[in-house]
Design a protein around this motif. Structure first.
Motif, PDB file in Angstrom:
ATOM      1  N   ARG A  82       0.837  -1.215   0.000  1.00 41.32           N
ATOM      2  CA  ARG A  82       0.000   0.000   0.000  1.00 41.32           C
ATOM      3  C   ARG A  82       0.862   1.252   0.000  1.00 41.32           C
ATOM      4  O   ARG A  82       0.623   2.191  -0.754  1.00 41.32           O
ATOM      5  CB  ARG A  82      -0.904  -0.027   1.231  1.00 41.32           C
ATOM      6  CG  ARG A  82      -1.896   1.120   1.319  1.00 41.32           C
ATOM      7  CD  ARG A  82      -2.615   1.125   2.661  1.00 41.32           C
ATOM      8  NE  ARG A  82      -1.780   1.558   3.758  1.00 41.32           N
ATOM      9  CZ  ARG A  82      -1.486   0.817   4.817  1.00 41.32           C
ATOM     10  NH1 ARG A  82      -1.930  -0.415   4.945  1.00 41.32           N
ATOM     11  NH2 ARG A  82      -0.714   1.314   5.784  1.00 41.32           N
ATOM     12  N   ARG A  83       1.873   1.264   0.829  1.00 43.83           N
ATOM     13  CA  ARG A  83       2.744   2.442   0.935  1.00 43.83           C
ATOM     14  C   ARG A  83       3.675   2.583  -0.260  1.00 43.83           C
ATOM     15  O   ARG A  83       4.232   3.673  -0.488  1.00 43.83           O
ATOM     16  CB  ARG A  83       3.538   2.374   2.237  1.00 43.83           C
ATOM     17  CG  ARG A  83       2.652   2.545   3.473  1.00 43.83           C
ATOM     18  CD  ARG A  83       3.359   2.179   4.754  1.00 43.83           C
ATOM     19  NE  ARG A  83       2.498   2.401   5.922  1.00 43.83           N
ATOM     20  CZ  ARG A  83       2.662   1.814   7.096  1.00 43.83           C
ATOM     21  NH1 ARG A  83       3.666   0.956   7.273  1.00 43.83           N
ATOM     22  NH2 ARG A  83       1.837   2.065   8.100  1.00 43.83           N
ATOM     23  N   ALA A  84       3.834   1.509  -1.032  1.00 48.13           N
ATOM     24  CA  ALA A  84       4.703   1.568  -2.213  1.00 48.13           C
ATOM     25  C   ALA A  84       3.996   2.118  -3.441  1.00 48.13           C
ATOM     26  O   ALA A  84       4.652   2.474  -4.423  1.00 48.13           O
ATOM     27  CB  ALA A  84       5.254   0.178  -2.509  1.00 48.13           C
ATOM     28  N   VAL A  85       2.669   2.189  -3.411  1.00 47.65           N
ATOM     29  CA  VAL A  85       1.935   2.740  -4.560  1.00 47.65           C
ATOM     30  C   VAL A  85       2.257   4.229  -4.686  1.00 47.65           C
ATOM     31  O   VAL A  85       2.138   4.978  -3.712  1.00 47.65           O
ATOM     32  CB  VAL A  85       0.417   2.533  -4.383  1.00 47.65           C
ATOM     33  CG1 VAL A  85      -0.355   3.265  -5.483  1.00 47.65           C
ATOM     34  CG2 VAL A  85       0.084   1.044  -4.394  1.00 47.65           C
ATOM     35  N   PRO A  86       2.682   4.704  -5.846  1.00 48.71           N
ATOM     36  CA  PRO A  86       2.968   6.135  -6.015  1.00 48.71           C
ATOM     37  C   PRO A  86       1.752   6.979  -5.655  1.00 48.71           C
ATOM     38  O   PRO A  86       0.609   6.606  -5.927  1.00 48.71           O
ATOM     39  CB  PRO A  86       3.318   6.259  -7.496  1.00 48.71           C
ATOM     40  CG  PRO A  86       3.821   4.899  -7.874  1.00 48.71           C
ATOM     41  CD  PRO A  86       2.997   3.937  -7.072  1.00 48.71           C
ATOM     42  N   ALA A  87       2.022   8.126  -5.028  1.00 48.78           N
ATOM     43  CA  ALA A  87       0.940   8.987  -4.552  1.00 48.78           C
ATOM     44  C   ALA A  87       1.196  10.430  -4.966  1.00 48.78           C
ATOM     45  O   ALA A  87       2.347  10.875  -5.073  1.00 48.78           O
ATOM     46  CB  ALA A  87       0.819   8.899  -3.027  1.00 48.78           C
ATOM     47  N   THR A  88       0.101  11.136  -5.193  1.00 49.65           N
ATOM     48  CA  THR A  88       0.148  12.576  -5.448  1.00 49.65           C
ATOM     49  C   THR A  88      -0.841  13.244  -4.508  1.00 49.65           C
ATOM     50  O   THR A  88      -1.983  12.795  -4.382  1.00 49.65           O
ATOM     51  CB  THR A  88      -0.237  12.907  -6.900  1.00 49.65           C
ATOM     52  OG1 THR A  88       0.711  12.321  -7.785  1.00 49.65           O
ATOM     53  CG2 THR A  88      -0.266  14.420  -7.121  1.00 49.65           C
TER      54      THR A  88
END
Length: 237
Positions: free
Chosen positions: A171-177
């Protein structure tokens, strides 16, 4: 790219009506979502739970694109942001990027708005004077009238129920904006570095981009063209 649009409190899919054409013209597919309990005329909103709404997002993810591809950009506005993050943990292999519009992910057990109190199982749109001045920047009188006319009461359990999260690592590895509207990227960084508990999960994201769109809390109303362009750009990364 399949772009799923999760609105914040009191809003349904129609909130994105000026944003979706911008996304489509950029070559992506927009999927605005109305969460359970936010349908006009819905009854017994007091029965709607956080898992109900998260499951609805997951079903939308499962229903678009190619199940074998990381071809979904999941967008959550305001209170929809933490719900989108919970769905990200349930489908991390499908999501190319999660975007938080004037929002951010909450950590395990976080609640979206603990200060909200339901009445008869639901929460009406607040009076304008109960919002912060920064929330209302650029929101015209006409837009306020339309928002209040179409607003649907929020299911009462959603703001105050702790959110369960799955698959911490992926979950934390998914790229986020994060689309910063009422605050600047520098503000956000200072809050994270200062140890703000509500932003602890932001500091745990492995790949985070913060882009600025200065306006109030509802950029889909106040700056829809710019928001659509930012979301399309996020999908192109």
């Amino acid at each position: 790219m399949e772009i799923i649009l999760v609105p914040g409190f009191w809003l349904g899919a129609d909130a994105w009506r000026e944003v979706t054409p911008v996304i489509e013209r950029a070559g992506h597919h927009a999927h605005p979502l109305t969460l359970p309990g936010l349908e006009p005329g819905a009854s017994d909103r007091g029965r709607i739970t956080v898992p109900d709404q998260v499951d609805a997002i997951v079903r939308q993810i499962d229903g678009v694109g190619d199940a074998g591809e990381r071809d979904v950009v999941l967008v959550g506005h305001s209170g929809g942001g933490p719900l989108a993050y919970a769905a990200t943990g349930l489908r991390p292999s499908r999501i190319s990027r999660t975007v938080y519009v004037d929002s951010w992910p909450l950590g395990p057990g976080g609640v979206i708005a603990s200060d909200m109190t339901p009445v008869d199982g639901e929460i009406d749109l607040l009076a304008w004077e109960d919002f912060e001045d920064a929330d209302l920047i650029d929101l015209t009188d006409e837009q306020r009238d339309e928002f209040r006319r179409t607003a649907v009461p929020e299911p009462g359990a959603i703001p105050t129920t702790p959110i369960e999260l799955a698959d911490d690592q992926r979950r934390r590895a998914v790229p986020a904006t994060i689309v910063a509207c009422e605050f600047t990227p520098a503000d956000l960084r200072s809050w994270v570095d200062g140890g703000s508990p509500v932003l602890a999960e932001v500091g745990r994201l492995e790949r985070l981009e913060v882009v600025e769109l200065p306006t109030g809390h509802w950029p889909m109303f106040t700056r829809p063209a710019e928001l659509g362009a930012l979301l399309a750009e996020a999908a192109d990364h």
